[in-house]
Motif scaffolding. Sequence first.
Motif, PDB file in Angstrom:
ATOM      1  N   SER A 179       7.428  16.922 -11.308  1.00 31.76           N
ATOM      2  CA  SER A 179       8.858  17.104 -12.402  1.00 31.76           C
ATOM      3  C   SER A 179       9.954  17.474 -12.039  1.00 31.76           C
ATOM      4  O   SER A 179      10.321  17.675 -12.989  1.00 31.76           O
ATOM      5  CB  SER A 179       8.353  17.439 -14.011  1.00 31.76           C
ATOM      6  OG  SER A 179       7.508  19.166 -12.879  1.00 31.76           O
TER       7      SER A 179
ATOM      8  N   ARG B 169      11.578  14.285 -15.377  1.00 32.47           N
ATOM      9  CA  ARG B 169      10.437  14.479 -15.572  1.00 32.47           C
ATOM     10  C   ARG B 169       9.930  14.018 -15.502  1.00 32.47           C
ATOM     11  O   ARG B 169       8.411  12.979 -16.526  1.00 32.47           O
ATOM     12  CB  ARG B 169      10.741  13.960 -17.423  1.00 32.47           C
ATOM     13  CG  ARG B 169      12.274  15.545 -17.624  1.00 32.47           C
ATOM     14  CD  ARG B 169      12.314  14.735 -19.688  1.00 32.47           C
ATOM     15  NE  ARG B 169      11.592  14.690 -20.041  1.00 32.47           N
ATOM     16  CZ  ARG B 169      11.076  15.942 -20.709  1.00 32.47           C
ATOM     17  NH1 ARG B 169      11.509  17.235 -20.225  1.00 32.47           N
ATOM     18  NH2 ARG B 169       9.831  16.361 -21.264  1.00 32.47           N
TER      19      ARG B 169
ATOM     20  N   TRP C  16       0.748  14.038 -20.173  1.00 33.66           N
ATOM     21  CA  TRP C  16       2.152  13.721 -19.836  1.00 33.66           C
ATOM     22  C   TRP C  16       2.236  12.473 -20.496  1.00 33.66           C
ATOM     23  O   TRP C  16       3.580  12.261 -20.794  1.00 33.66           O
ATOM     24  CB  TRP C  16       2.275  13.352 -18.195  1.00 33.66           C
ATOM     25  CG  TRP C  16       3.229  13.090 -17.701  1.00 33.66           C
ATOM     26  CD1 TRP C  16       4.562  13.848 -17.748  1.00 33.66           C
ATOM     27  CD2 TRP C  16       4.016  11.308 -17.942  1.00 33.66           C
ATOM     28  NE1 TRP C  16       5.765  12.182 -17.577  1.00 33.66           N
ATOM     29  CE2 TRP C  16       5.475  11.318 -17.554  1.00 33.66           C
ATOM     30  CE3 TRP C  16       3.548   9.670 -17.918  1.00 33.66           C
ATOM     31  CZ2 TRP C  16       6.119  10.132 -17.645  1.00 33.66           C
ATOM     32  CZ3 TRP C  16       3.338   9.087 -18.285  1.00 33.66           C
ATOM     33  CH2 TRP C  16       5.392   8.837 -17.814  1.00 33.66           C
TER      34      TRP C  16
ATOM     35  N   GLY D 112       4.654  15.423 -22.096  1.00 30.67           N
ATOM     36  CA  GLY D 112       6.009  15.551 -21.452  1.00 30.67           C
ATOM     37  C   GLY D 112       5.514  16.024 -20.191  1.00 30.67           C
ATOM     38  O   GLY D 112       4.202  16.190 -19.917  1.00 30.67           O
ATOM     39  N   PRO D 113       6.201  16.401 -18.976  1.00 29.26           N
ATOM     40  CA  PRO D 113       5.231  17.399 -17.841  1.00 29.26           C
ATOM     41  C   PRO D 113       4.383  18.186 -18.082  1.00 29.26           C
ATOM     42  O   PRO D 113       4.995  19.344 -18.684  1.00 29.26           O
ATOM     43  CB  PRO D 113       6.770  17.887 -17.245  1.00 29.26           C
ATOM     44  CG  PRO D 113       8.229  17.754 -17.747  1.00 29.26           C
ATOM     45  CD  PRO D 113       7.934  16.836 -19.211  1.00 29.26           C
TER      46      PRO D 113
END
Length: 674
Positions: free
Chosen positions: A187, A191, A221, A225-226
Amino acid sequence: MLIFVQLIYYYFTFCQLFLTGPTPSISTNTKAAMPVSTSGSSTSWSAFRQSSIGGTLTVTIAIPVNAVIGRYKIGAQVTQAGRTTPYQVGECIVLFNPWVPGDELFMSNDAERAEYVLNEQGLIFIGSADSIAGRRWDYGQFEEGVVDICLLLLDSSPEYRRNPATDVSKRNDPIYVGRILSAMINSQDDRGVLVGNWSGNYTGGTSPTTWNGSVPILRSWRQNGPVKFGQCWVYGGTLCTVLRCLGIPARVITNFESAYDTNRNLLIEEYIDPYGRNVDFPDKVWNFHVWDEAWFTRKDLGSFYDGWQILDSTPQEPTEGSFRLGPTSQKAIKEGDVNLSFDGPFVFAEVNADRVVYMRNNDGRISTLSTETRSVGQFTSTKAVGSFSRIDVTDQYKYPEGSKENKAVFDKARRLLSVSVLSGKPPRRMAMAAVARDVNIAQPPKPEITGTLKPTDGLQVGDDVVVTLNLKNPSSVTKKVNIKMTGTTIVYNRTKVEEVLNESKSITLAPEEEKEIPLTILYSQYVNAITADNMIQVVAVCEEENGGNLMVDTVITLKNPPLLLKGSDRAVVEKQAIVDVIFSNPGKENITNCLLILEGSGLLKQPLKIDLPDLKINQRFKTQVEFTPHRTGQRCFMADFSSNKFSDVKAYHNITWYLSRIVPTMQKLISEIY
């Protein structure tokens, strides 16, 4: 591919459409329009009639080996009496196909294809060159939703956001796809999937050592997200999942004593103080480093460089503006062709750099302590085909150390790098030694004594760590030696966490005398400093009267206490299985914050987390899990136990399932503490 179309098909012409990407076009290879005929083609998109019964026409679609991978919308156009009517037939996903000769990823060996594309159970090697260990990894590339996540990864890249049509049109090229994925698994600047952390403090996320497989990471993820946090083997395992899911043969590689060369001079320059403590510097040698290899041709380089290509998603150094590495031809590394695409100098150094250690004295003087040409790049390892054993692939990366071939390749790489620097390709970063060359570097006498550091075998977390320094005086004169010893908890890449011991002593060695000097690090000294890696580095700097210095070091990896899994290794159709999980607290104090995580692709839909009561000294728990899996084949039941004193104790149990249909997943827990 068979397409079933329900139509009254008399007296019409029928055209099949396949479209992918946001703006499909024939010129970019993202749209295919083909009339339905009586025969197909092996080199281009084609559609031909398979059979027709009543109002149903069965059409076979031939997909060329250079087709763009991804999700396609399938349409049809029917022209009758001069009028064209469009139909939406559905959608499909096209992947790379290593089973087909002519595909750039074709792999001819059936056993290797089964291992590197179809196998969901991995083995990743960790530890140190002196103590190699393996840990299972659940790739889970066939688990529900994984292929959708892999395609979402491609659509989340900066390249796609900048120009979606151009990006999608390049997805028939494994070189391009591999380069995108090696950036998106981290990331750092896009991202992507994983946030790296090598500090030893993983507050606010999951310790990298807790992960057992890729699927929970990829699903997290997609949802949030990350994902915090990853280290090299987590990046490697996750990238391997995505590659295999997309049809790219892939395997995970571990390189022990792996060099991190930041200034492209093939020399790892390290600095220590008189106690052997590392002075901050960019170059270092990791205990191990993990990357991936993917199998495909190199049409950009020539057929000699076909085969295994190195991809690394661990964010170490940027290339072309992104933290990514590869694809780098494995054959190019062995032959020293570091001028070829991509990132050859960095990979070559990882397995074949020289190493020099400088001592920075208290008055600022710098002296050369040691120079080594063979220590970097040892026991380069991967899982064997068809078994959970280790195979050594060091000879695929370099010629034997000390051989004339190895020297010739190293000299060739140095020459090519010199040319690249002169042509305007500067090093990534200035190393400290570049500054040191402008000052007077002392060359002290070489030490005459020899020595080794050897820890007691079988040390576990909770034990006092006993290390023996063995010194020998092979000369005919008496030697007085001042010894400075330090013990430091570290992360596996040798990032220092906390110094737990610092001792000095002087000894006298008679001619040809050998002495053993014991060093003990108490559990109470390291208990609050050890990381989840369970690693302690011990360094001894031995100074002779004439100024010669001998440095010896060792990295001790403490074992975790055993976690036991008991259950049948075979199961029958539609019957629940039982696995017992057993752990005893062998430590010197009570343990708290006990957490058990159970998982396994094909067995449990989601990781199962169980909070357990505190355990007193010598107390044990037994948890019984009843479950019914949802997929057939050999599966691995994986368990991870953590507490305030023991981090990520692992256990694995193989189960082969024979099921006739998918049944609901169930879990039942019965726990005992006694």
